[in-house]
Write a protein that holds these residues in place. Structure first.
Motif, short mmCIF file in Angstrom:
data_model
loop_
_atom_site.label_atom_id
_atom_site.label_comp_id
_atom_site.label_asym_id
_atom_site.label_seq_id
_atom_site.Cartn_x
_atom_site.Cartn_y
_atom_site.Cartn_z
N TRP A 7 12.32 6.08 14.72
CA TRP A 7 12.61 4.73 15.08
C TRP A 7 11.56 3.99 13.96
O TRP A 7 11.87 2.87 13.72
N ASP A 8 10.62 4.75 13.27
CA ASP A 8 9.84 4.36 12.66
C ASP A 8 10.38 4.31 10.89
O ASP A 8 9.60 3.93 10.13
N GLY A 10 11.88 2.82 8.14
CA GLY A 10 12.35 1.64 7.96
C GLY A 10 12.90 1.22 6.49
O GLY A 10 13.54 2.34 6.09
#
Length: 260
Positions: A7-8, A10
């Protein structure tokens, strides 16, 4: 060390991966079908072996591989000199101000709506010219932008057809000297002057057209089809090398595959 969290991942990470993918794609396009692909695979194997020895804490072997990798960059520049030159030319010739031209550089993003070069009519024209011993030199543009060459001749914007090609190279035509450059089924220029290769040993039966074809395909990723004025024989040149084929049907398939 913190574990990787999906989820990090980007936007910057996505751009990073995307640019690496494009870089690897261009490298593959440059060395595909050449001896360099085998050298590249060998380098990858040595790199993986080096990482394995480091992981297994094999001190002596890891130091040997590490020393090889430290000086390997110089060897890579020497070995991959033609490919590096093509890559730099590819980067330098990318026209970002034109959306169509930029997409033509990224061939894997092409859509079916874009025109594809009619190879069959080109081969048919070469066969007809070969029967009459009419010399011809046809350059097919791929990823590398050849606009730096079109200025040496007469810029055109003509759709590719068999009669057009035959009329251009007709012996009494004012356009028959030099090469023609074709991109996406359009004749971009005629009477183009190509760099002639005088370094490579080419059989004496081949003339200036063949040397010019070898020169342009060495310096760029373009393809070249030559019709000999002396023998009427059709030659296909890619990466500065003559590509052998049995008949015009196989030649057509080879060119279509290389342009894909």
């Amino acid at each position: 060390m913190d574990k990787f969290n999906f989820w990090d991942f980007g936007v910057i990470d996505f751009i990073d991966v995307f640019l690496v993918a494009i870089l690897l794609y261009y490298i593959y396009k440059l060395i595909k079908g050449t001896v360099a692909i085998n050298i590249f695979i060998g380098i990858i194997i040595i790199f993986l072996a080096w990482k394995l020895t480091v992981f297994l804490k094999m001190g002596l072997l890891s130091q040997i591989f590490s020393g090889f990798m430290d000086v390997g960059i110089i060897a890579l520049i020497v070995v991959f000199q033609p490919e590096i030159r093509k890559f730099l030319l590819m980067v330098g010739s990318t026209n970002l101000s034109s959306k169509r031209k930029f997409l033509s550089q990224l061939k894997f993003l092409k859509t079916e709506e874009q025109n594809q070069t009619d190879i069959d009519c080109i081969i048919a024209a070469c066969t007809k010219m070969g029967s009459t011993k009419t010399g011809a030199l046809i350059v097919l543009e791929r990823s590398n932008n050849l606009d730096f060459l079109t200025g040496t001749g007469d810029e055109m914007n003509i759709g590719v057809t068999q009669p057009i090609i035959e009329s251009i190279f007709f012996k009494n035509s004012p356009l028959h000297d030099g090469a023609i450059v074709i991109e996406n089924n359009i004749v971009k220029a005629t009477r183009v002057i190509l760099p002639v290769n005088n370094e490579k040993n080419i059989p004496q039966r081949f003339g200036l057209r063949h040397r010019a074809a070898v020169g342009i395909t060495e310096k760029t990723d373009a393809l070249a089809i030559v019709v000999s004025e002396e023998t009427g024989q059709i030659s296909y040149i890619k990466n500065g090398e003559f590509v052998m084929f049995k008949d015009t049907i196989e030649l057509s398939e080879l060119v279509k595959k290389d342009l894909a």
